[in-house]
Write a protein that holds these residues in place. Sequence first.
Motif, short mmCIF file in Angstrom:
data_model
loop_
_atom_site.label_atom_id
_atom_site.label_comp_id
_atom_site.label_asym_id
_atom_site.label_seq_id
_atom_site.Cartn_x
_atom_site.Cartn_y
_atom_site.Cartn_z
N LEU A 507 -16.95 -98.97 63.20
CA LEU A 507 -15.70 -98.52 62.74
C LEU A 507 -14.63 -98.23 61.85
O LEU A 507 -14.09 -97.70 61.60
CB LEU A 507 -14.97 -100.07 63.76
N ARG A 508 -15.68 -98.91 60.90
CA ARG A 508 -15.25 -98.57 59.07
C ARG A 508 -16.02 -97.49 58.60
O ARG A 508 -17.04 -97.03 59.66
CB ARG A 508 -15.31 -100.15 58.53
N PRO A 509 -15.53 -96.95 57.18
CA PRO A 509 -16.00 -95.61 56.78
C PRO A 509 -17.64 -96.30 55.95
O PRO A 509 -17.59 -97.33 56.36
CB PRO A 509 -15.14 -95.53 54.94
N GLN A 510 -18.50 -95.50 56.46
CA GLN A 510 -19.60 -95.58 56.79
C GLN A 510 -20.17 -96.67 54.54
O GLN A 510 -20.81 -96.99 54.38
CB GLN A 510 -20.90 -94.52 56.82
N GLU A 511 -18.88 -96.11 54.01
CA GLU A 511 -19.55 -96.23 52.40
C GLU A 511 -19.09 -97.92 52.45
O GLU A 511 -19.18 -98.70 51.35
CB GLU A 511 -18.61 -95.41 51.57
N GLN A 512 -18.69 -98.69 52.70
CA GLN A 512 -18.02 -99.88 53.29
C GLN A 512 -18.83 -100.61 54.16
O GLN A 512 -18.86 -102.49 53.93
CB GLN A 512 -16.61 -100.25 54.16
#
Length: 617
Positions: A507-512
């Motif tokens: 659910l968060r941006p993949q870079e996180q």
Amino acid sequence: MSILKIGGATVNQTPLDWEGNLKNITDAIQEAKSQGIELLCFPELAITGYGSEDLFLSRWYPDKSLAQLQKLLPYAKDITICIGLPVRIGETLYNCTAVLENQKVRGIMAKQFLAIDGVHYEFRWFSPWQAGKMTTLDFFGENIPFGDMVFDKKGITYGFEICEDAWRGDLRPGYRLKDRHVDLIFNPSASHFAMGKSAHREDLVTESSIALDATYFYVNLLGNEAGRMIFDGEILAAQHGKLLLKNPLLSFKPYQVRAFDFDKDAIPHEEAVSEHDKNEEFTAAVCLALFDYMRKSRSTGFVLSLSGGADSSSIATLVAEMVHRGIHELGLDAFLERAHISQLSSTENSTKAVVQKILTTAYQGSDNSSADTLESARCLAESLGATFYDWKISTEVSSYTKKIETAIGRQLTWDQDDITLQNIQARVRAPAIWMLANLNNALLLATSNRSEGDVGYATMDGDTSGSISPIAAVDKDFILQWLQWAEKHLGYSGLHKVNALQPTAELRPQEQHQTDEQDLMPYPVIVEIERLAIRDRRKPADIYLILKQELDISPVQLKKYIQKFFRLWSRNQWKRERLAPSFHLDDFNVDPKTWCRFPILSGGFTEELRELDRLDE
């Protein structure tokens, strides 16, 4: 030669299905007669079903149960029938077993101890019967003996312990039956399924046959009777400490009948085969529970938002396994008929075709979803034979986000609005998947597990949406190991990609690089804290002192985990109140409507967590 052929009949009943329940009973009686059974015992409350809940409080419901009992009298010819039902005397309701013989009611025996722990609330409906007390019941103009009694047939004396009666140690009625020199004790039960419980029952039955100096015969209800509790239909017989009879559990059939040649003077030599595997028990229980829930709700299948992760993949696999097991036991035509599903065409005549008809899945990707989870979901659905759709929710997420940004006059950011931006992705998935469920007259499957329920790691009206939540009563750590087991032992090769992924909500941006355990804590730690906090009801300081010795975690980190668990547990009771109905599968669960009641509003263990902080200072 055997002196008396006795039998047990387990039945899959449904509250208010008077016709269906009676048919199961009469069909079982006819089967028993064909086997030459002379004395047949049905489970506790077999006429109504155990899960009738507050129907028991009405006056008409027990009265109708007696009318159903009257309909069984013609079947009590050349066979003695023992069957459970609720009986009201005056203003008081009792949980009873009636004995029918020679087309008459010989007597009715009442339960003396009521179950009031865990998922049971019998004191809400019933009253316990007093040991040694006798009275009479007016049964359609005839006075019937009612109370604490023993019976006989062909020189064999027998009595009853009804379910909970047998679990009361030195107080159990069985010891008074022993004093009355009975040869045979029946235990008609409505004992809910829990993993590992069958082994405990075997111990009870075999040990009782020694302690009570009588052959002990146990018979349990069968199936997902009313939505939450599952009954495994266990039939057991033991003599002189040896288990002589054990049937296959969790059958898809409407009833099972098992016979035992009783000779009180015989010395048993061979014992029944007994095997227990937690993964197999879980699989069999959920498969039967899903099947019964589907057919009893008159739904024609299931719809599932398949994320490619562990929880939804386990549920998809369980639905497919339900089809495999049901067809294997019943045959294709009988499976479809019992499930109220139209017959297949000649070109569709395969198990995979049934899975495709019953299970519809959809991968609903957001901008934060990965190609790995899409491929995992697609491969699993194809390997199972499930119908599979794939669409994006980016437009819907963007639309809602822009509306709110316009309303509040600023842009939403991950630094400032993390939970809001995560939750909108989960929530916009619900309407479309509900549409599929409505179109298919299907049940929407929610994917929450017990670990998420503990700490509220679920989006209300998002991934919690559903008609039934099949795995909400088991922890995430169990689900992860079960998936490995299912790939290896059940042959579901489509789980290979699922098992290679680390659990993440995406659910968060993949870079996180979001993962579930970074958001929460390691799942095995949640399991250990939960076991002590919820099952054993211990306070934070006690849990710390215990786990400090058991887990290889620094004291500082362990305190943080325990504090986080209790804070999240306290603030998320409102979510647990709103979760879809779940099956009871373990020795405890967090469903407030069955096992674990907790206040929605509370002080959140504030003082107890201060006490934890002061330890080791």
